[in-house]
Design a protein around this motif. Structure first.
Motif, PDB file in Angstrom:
ATOM      1  N   ALA B  29      38.856  20.565  44.138  1.00 50.63           N
ATOM      2  CA  ALA B  29      40.269  20.292  44.387  1.00 50.63           C
ATOM      3  C   ALA B  29      40.720  20.768  45.766  1.00 50.63           C
ATOM      4  N   SER B  30      39.910  21.546  46.454  1.00 48.31           N
ATOM      5  CA  SER B  30      40.263  21.974  47.814  1.00 48.31           C
ATOM      6  C   SER B  30      40.383  20.754  48.703  1.00 48.31           C
ATOM      7  N   ASN B  31      41.402  20.738  49.529  1.00 43.05           N
ATOM      8  CA  ASN B  31      41.640  19.545  50.338  1.00 43.05           C
ATOM      9  C   ASN B  31      41.991  19.840  51.793  1.00 43.05           C
ATOM     10  N   TYR B  32      41.912  21.102  52.177  1.00 45.21           N
ATOM     11  CA  TYR B  32      42.227  21.460  53.566  1.00 45.21           C
ATOM     12  C   TYR B  32      41.218  22.488  54.030  1.00 45.21           C
ATOM     13  N   PHE B  33      40.623  22.225  55.223  1.00 43.63           N
ATOM     14  CA  PHE B  33      39.502  23.043  55.692  1.00 43.63           C
ATOM     15  C   PHE B  33      39.711  23.394  57.167  1.00 43.63           C
ATOM     16  N   PRO B  34      40.281  24.546  57.430  1.00 40.82           N
ATOM     17  CA  PRO B  34      40.471  24.966  58.826  1.00 40.82           C
ATOM     18  C   PRO B  34      39.301  25.817  59.307  1.00 40.82           C
ATOM     19  N   TRP B  35      39.153  25.846  60.609  1.00 40.96           N
ATOM     20  CA  TRP B  35      38.191  26.740  61.255  1.00 40.96           C
ATOM     21  C   TRP B  35      38.972  27.658  62.195  1.00 40.96           C
ATOM     22  N   TYR B  36      38.632  28.939  62.118  1.00 41.43           N
ATOM     23  CA  TYR B  36      39.298  29.917  62.954  1.00 41.43           C
ATOM     24  C   TYR B  36      38.285  30.619  63.849  1.00 41.43           C
ATOM     25  N   LYS B  37      38.751  30.953  65.036  1.00 43.92           N
ATOM     26  CA  LYS B  37      37.963  31.731  65.995  1.00 43.92           C
ATOM     27  C   LYS B  37      38.616  33.095  66.124  1.00 43.92           C
ATOM     28  N   GLN B  38      37.826  34.135  65.977  1.00 46.47           N
ATOM     29  CA  GLN B  38      38.375  35.477  66.091  1.00 46.47           C
ATOM     30  C   GLN B  38      37.645  36.238  67.179  1.00 46.47           C
ATOM     31  N   GLU B  39      38.387  36.578  68.209  1.00 48.48           N
ATOM     32  CA  GLU B  39      37.836  37.390  69.279  1.00 48.48           C
ATOM     33  C   GLU B  39      38.090  38.856  68.969  1.00 48.48           C
ATOM     34  N   ILE B  48      40.407  24.134  64.850  1.00 48.68           N
ATOM     35  CA  ILE B  48      40.361  22.761  64.370  1.00 48.68           C
ATOM     36  C   ILE B  48      40.469  22.784  62.857  1.00 48.68           C
ATOM     37  N   ASP B  49      40.980  21.718  62.293  1.00 53.57           N
ATOM     38  CA  ASP B  49      41.062  21.635  60.838  1.00 53.57           C
ATOM     39  C   ASP B  49      40.814  20.202  60.405  1.00 53.57           C
ATOM     40  N   ILE B  50      40.504  20.038  59.136  1.00 51.68           N
ATOM     41  CA  ILE B  50      40.248  18.705  58.609  1.00 51.68           C
ATOM     42  C   ILE B  50      40.768  18.647  57.180  1.00 51.68           C
ATOM     43  N   ARG B  51      41.276  17.491  56.826  1.00 52.24           N
ATOM     44  CA  ARG B  51      41.765  17.305  55.465  1.00 52.24           C
ATOM     45  C   ARG B  51      40.812  16.400  54.708  1.00 52.24           C
ATOM     46  N   SER B  52      40.930  16.415  53.404  1.00 52.83           N
ATOM     47  CA  SER B  52      39.903  15.793  52.573  1.00 52.83           C
ATOM     48  C   SER B  52      39.890  14.275  52.654  1.00 52.83           C
ATOM     49  N   ASN B  53      40.895  13.686  53.265  1.00 49.76           N
ATOM     50  CA  ASN B  53      40.907  12.225  53.373  1.00 49.76           C
ATOM     51  C   ASN B  53      40.211  11.739  54.653  1.00 49.76           C
ATOM     52  N   VAL B  54      39.607  12.681  55.383  1.00 50.67           N
ATOM     53  CA  VAL B  54      38.944  12.350  56.640  1.00 50.67           C
ATOM     54  C   VAL B  54      37.538  12.917  56.606  1.00 50.67           C
ATOM     55  N   GLY B  55      36.575  12.181  57.191  1.00 52.63           N
ATOM     56  CA  GLY B  55      35.199  12.655  57.179  1.00 52.63           C
ATOM     57  C   GLY B  55      34.805  13.411  58.437  1.00 52.63           C
ATOM     58  N   GLU B  56      35.523  13.147  59.522  1.00 57.13           N
ATOM     59  CA  GLU B  56      35.163  13.784  60.785  1.00 57.13           C
ATOM     60  C   GLU B  56      36.387  13.864  61.675  1.00 57.13           C
ATOM     61  N   LYS B  57      36.436  14.921  62.449  1.00 62.82           N
ATOM     62  CA  LYS B  57      37.520  15.082  63.414  1.00 62.82           C
ATOM     63  C   LYS B  57      36.959  15.753  64.650  1.00 62.82           C
ATOM     64  N   LYS B  58      37.420  15.286  65.804  1.00 61.18           N
ATOM     65  CA  LYS B  58      36.884  15.819  67.050  1.00 61.18           C
ATOM     66  C   LYS B  58      38.017  16.195  67.996  1.00 61.18           C
ATOM     67  N   ASP B  59      37.820  17.292  68.703  1.00 61.82           N
ATOM     68  CA  ASP B  59      38.776  17.736  69.702  1.00 61.82           C
ATOM     69  C   ASP B  59      37.985  18.292  70.874  1.00 61.82           C
ATOM     70  N   ILE B  62      34.716  20.344  70.388  1.00 61.78           N
ATOM     71  CA  ILE B  62      34.643  20.834  69.010  1.00 61.78           C
ATOM     72  C   ILE B  62      34.804  19.680  68.032  1.00 61.78           C
ATOM     73  N   ALA B  63      33.990  19.673  67.008  1.00 59.80           N
ATOM     74  CA  ALA B  63      34.094  18.650  65.964  1.00 59.80           C
ATOM     75  C   ALA B  63      33.849  19.296  64.610  1.00 59.80           C
ATOM     76  N   VAL B  64      34.442  18.725  63.606  1.00 66.11           N
ATOM     77  CA  VAL B  64      34.219  19.177  62.237  1.00 66.11           C
ATOM     78  C   VAL B  64      33.892  17.963  61.384  1.00 66.11           C
ATOM     79  N   LEU B  75      31.072  22.929  61.475  1.00 67.39           N
ATOM     80  CA  LEU B  75      31.698  23.015  62.796  1.00 67.39           C
ATOM     81  C   LEU B  75      30.613  22.775  63.840  1.00 67.39           C
ATOM     82  N   HIS B  76      30.895  21.889  64.773  1.00 68.66           N
ATOM     83  CA  HIS B  76      29.955  21.578  65.841  1.00 68.66           C
ATOM     84  C   HIS B  76      30.632  21.893  67.171  1.00 68.66           C
TER      85      HIS B  76
END
Lengths: 114, 111
Positions: B29-39, B48-59, B62-64, B75-76
């Motif tokens: 049921a999880s539908n939101y997947f963020p990535w965080y960078k911690q210095e 970057i983040d991605i929601r469950s209705n998308v298979g790939e996102k690029k910025d 950085i891509a997820v 995370l790529h």
């Protein structure tokens, strides 16, 4: 760019003492969160807060913890009687609305309990 | 509740190479997947983040990617730079609910 701020950056306290950690969320945000990170471990959810009440809390958030929004800008986490195992980094986060999902984190308060 | 696993725990790459960090989650049921960078000494910063209705996102570099069937996301980071060195956390959530974080990956980019 708006950001979440937290004070103090480092708090040292004696076991059994009360501490209050303070956060100023981003001004137009409505949802507020506290997380903690014990050194070397994952970030763990403590509590979420909306419309002046707790909306969700984890099992970590027991009766020793409380949260409050005392005015229009601050959001606080109180630990009534600190224990050694409360030593951790505490992060405040806020989001514009629950459905937007994106949570913005503050720099954290390092709590050391002696 | 949700359980998020993250691998590897440490990753060293040469500057200019790619880095890949993988996470799995347990709650379909999880539908939101963020990535965080911690210095060091700072709070987690959303990269970057991605929601469950998308298979790939690029910025930019950085891509997820998200595979809902297998319940994993990655995370790529391409063309890595020394300033990419940090701890990266994945997380999973259901809309409006708490984030469940992975254990973190310490990425070192060697100049």
């Amino acid at each position: 760019e708006p950001e979440v701020t937290q004070t103090p950056s480092h708090q040292v306290t004696q076991m059994g003492q009360e501490v209050i950690l303070r956060c100023v969320p981003i001004s137009n945000h409505l949802y507020f969160y506290w997380y903690r990170q014990i050194l070397g471990q994952k970030v763990e959810f403590l509590v979420s807060f909306y419309n002046n009440e707790i909306s969700e809390k984890s099992e970590i958030f027991d009766d020793q913890f409380s949260v409050e929004r005392p005015d229009g800008s601050n959001f606080t986490l109180k630990i009534r009687s600190t224990k050694l195992e409360d030593s951790a980094m505490y992060f405040c986060a806020s989001s514009e609305a629950a459905y937007t999902d994106t949570q913005y984190f503050g720099p954290g308060t390092r709590l050391t309990v002696l | 509740g949700e359980n998020v696993e993250q691998h590897p725990s440490t990753l060293s790459v040469q500057e200019g190479d790619s880095a890949v960090i993988k996470c799995t989650y347990s709650d379909s049921a999880s539908n939101y997947f963020p990535w965080y960078k911690q210095e060091l000494g700072k709070g987690p910063q959303l990269i970057i983040d991605i929601r469950s209705n998308v298979g790939e996102k690029k910025d930019q570099r950085i891509a997820v990617t998200l595979n809902k069937t297998a319940k994993h996301f990655s995370l790529h980071i391409t063309e890595t730079q020394p300033e990419d060195s940090a701890v990266y956390f994945c997380a999973a959530s259901k809309t409006g609910n708490q984030f469940y974080f992975g254990t973190g990956t310490s990425l070192t980019v060697i100049p």
